[in-house]
Motif scaffolding. Structure first.
Motif, PDB file in Angstrom:
ATOM      1  N   ARG A 113       0.869  -1.313  -0.078  1.00 10.51           N
ATOM      2  CA  ARG A 113      -0.051   0.126   0.007  1.00 10.51           C
ATOM      3  C   ARG A 113       0.749   1.220  -0.066  1.00 10.51           C
ATOM      4  O   ARG A 113       1.884   1.257   0.548  1.00 10.51           O
ATOM      5  CB  ARG A 113      -0.834   0.086   1.309  1.00 10.51           C
ATOM      6  N   THR A 114       0.448   2.396  -0.502  1.00 12.32           N
ATOM      7  CA  THR A 114       1.135   3.600  -0.526  1.00 12.32           C
ATOM      8  C   THR A 114       0.933   4.287   0.890  1.00 12.32           C
ATOM      9  O   THR A 114      -0.262   3.734   1.500  1.00 12.32           O
ATOM     10  CB  THR A 114       1.003   4.525  -1.590  1.00 12.32           C
ATOM     11  N   TYR A 115       1.667   5.267   1.294  1.00 12.83           N
ATOM     12  CA  TYR A 115       1.401   6.004   2.173  1.00 12.83           C
ATOM     13  C   TYR A 115       0.158   6.865   2.215  1.00 12.83           C
ATOM     14  O   TYR A 115      -0.731   7.072   3.164  1.00 12.83           O
ATOM     15  CB  TYR A 115       2.441   7.184   2.338  1.00 12.83           C
ATOM     16  N   GLY A 116      -0.243   7.318   0.844  1.00  9.33           N
ATOM     17  CA  GLY A 116      -1.501   8.025   0.822  1.00  9.33           C
ATOM     18  C   GLY A 116      -2.776   6.898   0.925  1.00  9.33           C
ATOM     19  O   GLY A 116      -3.714   7.380   1.354  1.00  9.33           O
ATOM     20  N   GLU A 117      -2.688   5.857   0.398  1.00 10.88           N
ATOM     21  CA  GLU A 117      -3.918   4.785   0.612  1.00 10.88           C
ATOM     22  C   GLU A 117      -3.901   4.725   2.087  1.00 10.88           C
ATOM     23  O   GLU A 117      -5.044   4.321   2.359  1.00 10.88           O
ATOM     24  CB  GLU A 117      -3.381   3.611  -0.173  1.00 10.88           C
TER      25      GLU A 117
ATOM     26  N   ARG B   1       2.148  12.079   4.913  1.00 10.72           N
ATOM     27  CA  ARG B   1       3.517  12.502   5.468  1.00 10.72           C
ATOM     28  C   ARG B   1       3.682  11.946   6.887  1.00 10.72           C
ATOM     29  O   ARG B   1       4.405  11.423   7.555  1.00 10.72           O
ATOM     30  CB  ARG B   1       3.932  13.996   5.613  1.00 10.72           C
ATOM     31  N   ALA B   2       2.583  12.315   7.714  1.00 12.37           N
ATOM     32  CA  ALA B   2       2.287  11.782   9.018  1.00 12.37           C
ATOM     33  C   ALA B   2       2.109  10.433   9.153  1.00 12.37           C
ATOM     34  O   ALA B   2       2.808   9.531  10.071  1.00 12.37           O
ATOM     35  CB  ALA B   2       1.097  12.428   9.799  1.00 12.37           C
ATOM     36  N   VAL B   3       1.434   9.642   8.224  1.00 15.63           N
ATOM     37  CA  VAL B   3       1.588   8.248   8.170  1.00 15.63           C
ATOM     38  C   VAL B   3       3.008   7.692   8.054  1.00 15.63           C
ATOM     39  O   VAL B   3       3.267   6.587   8.758  1.00 15.63           O
ATOM     40  CB  VAL B   3       0.654   7.708   7.120  1.00 15.63           C
ATOM     41  N   GLY B   4       3.695   8.258   7.288  1.00 14.30           N
ATOM     42  CA  GLY B   4       5.095   7.852   7.130  1.00 14.30           C
ATOM     43  C   GLY B   4       5.794   7.933   8.193  1.00 14.30           C
ATOM     44  O   GLY B   4       6.647   6.940   8.435  1.00 14.30           O
ATOM     45  N   LEU B   5       5.807   9.041   8.856  1.00 13.39           N
ATOM     46  CA  LEU B   5       6.407   9.285  10.161  1.00 13.39           C
ATOM     47  C   LEU B   5       6.130   8.149  11.352  1.00 13.39           C
ATOM     48  O   LEU B   5       6.791   7.534  11.919  1.00 13.39           O
ATOM     49  CB  LEU B   5       6.250  10.580  10.759  1.00 13.39           C
ATOM     50  N   ALA B   6       4.850   7.876  11.330  1.00  9.11           N
ATOM     51  CA  ALA B   6       4.173   6.861  12.292  1.00  9.11           C
ATOM     52  C   ALA B   6       4.588   5.367  11.810  1.00  9.11           C
ATOM     53  O   ALA B   6       5.199   4.574  12.546  1.00  9.11           O
ATOM     54  CB  ALA B   6       2.647   6.700  12.249  1.00  9.11           C
TER      55      ALA B   6
END
Length: 173
Positions: free
Chosen positions: A102-106, A118-123
């Motif tokens: 899945r992508t970070y956006g998904e 971006r917050a998903v990526g950090l988490a």
């Protein structure tokens, strides 16, 4: 009145894996962290507690089965500590099927926060139990392999392993 906290028992063990040794950490007998050698965000070893393999039998059994290509979904109780948002992201990671990405956006969309990739990526990068909570299954919007606390080479190897589905080829070591 001072707040009292109940002391917690923290222990660890180190197990072999095709991706170098893994350090498993338990809080009060429940798996709380999995650290790879050289991992980003790896806390100091003095936070791992005493060495004690007893609470990790099932985790080790499932990791061995996963690396043997016999297990695609981990079923372990976890003691995860993070912000409410991080906990939501980590729960969403557990829903990504084996062999898929899945992508970070998904993930942000699935959380109801489409602008929060971006917050998903950090988490995702703070996931305390990589492999078991499969943060390696998250990729960039164009399919690129972006950030992985265990290193991009490990991420690529884990994704290739899951895409093949059976065994870890010697070429991956």
């Amino acid at each position: 009145m001072p707040r009292t906290t109940t002391p917690r028992t923290v222990v660890h063990t180190v197990v072999d894996s095709p991706y170098e040794p893994l350090t498993l950490v338990a809080v009060d007998g429940v798996l709380s962290r999995l650290h790879m050698t050289g991992q980003r965000h790896r806390p100091p070893e003095e936070t791992f507690g005493d060495r004690d393999p007893r609470p990790f039998g099932e985790a080790v059994r499932q990791l061995d089965a996963y690396f043997a290509g016999e297990l695609t979904d981990f079923d372990l109780p976890l003691h995860l500590e993070g912000t409410p948002f991080q906990l939501r992201v980590w729960e969403q990671l557990r829903l990504i099927p084996y062999g898929e990405t899945r992508t970070y956006g998904e993930l942000a969309e699935a959380l109801g926060s489409p602008g929060a990739s971006r917050a998903v990526g950090l988490a995702n990068g703070k996931n305390p139990v990589g492999v078991i909570v499969p943060c390696h299954r998250v990729i960039g919007s164009g399919g690129s392999l972006t950030g992985y606390g265990g290193g991009l080479d490990r991420k690529q190897r884990l994704l290739a392993f899951e895409a093949g589905g059976a065994g870890l080829p010697d070429a991956l070591f």
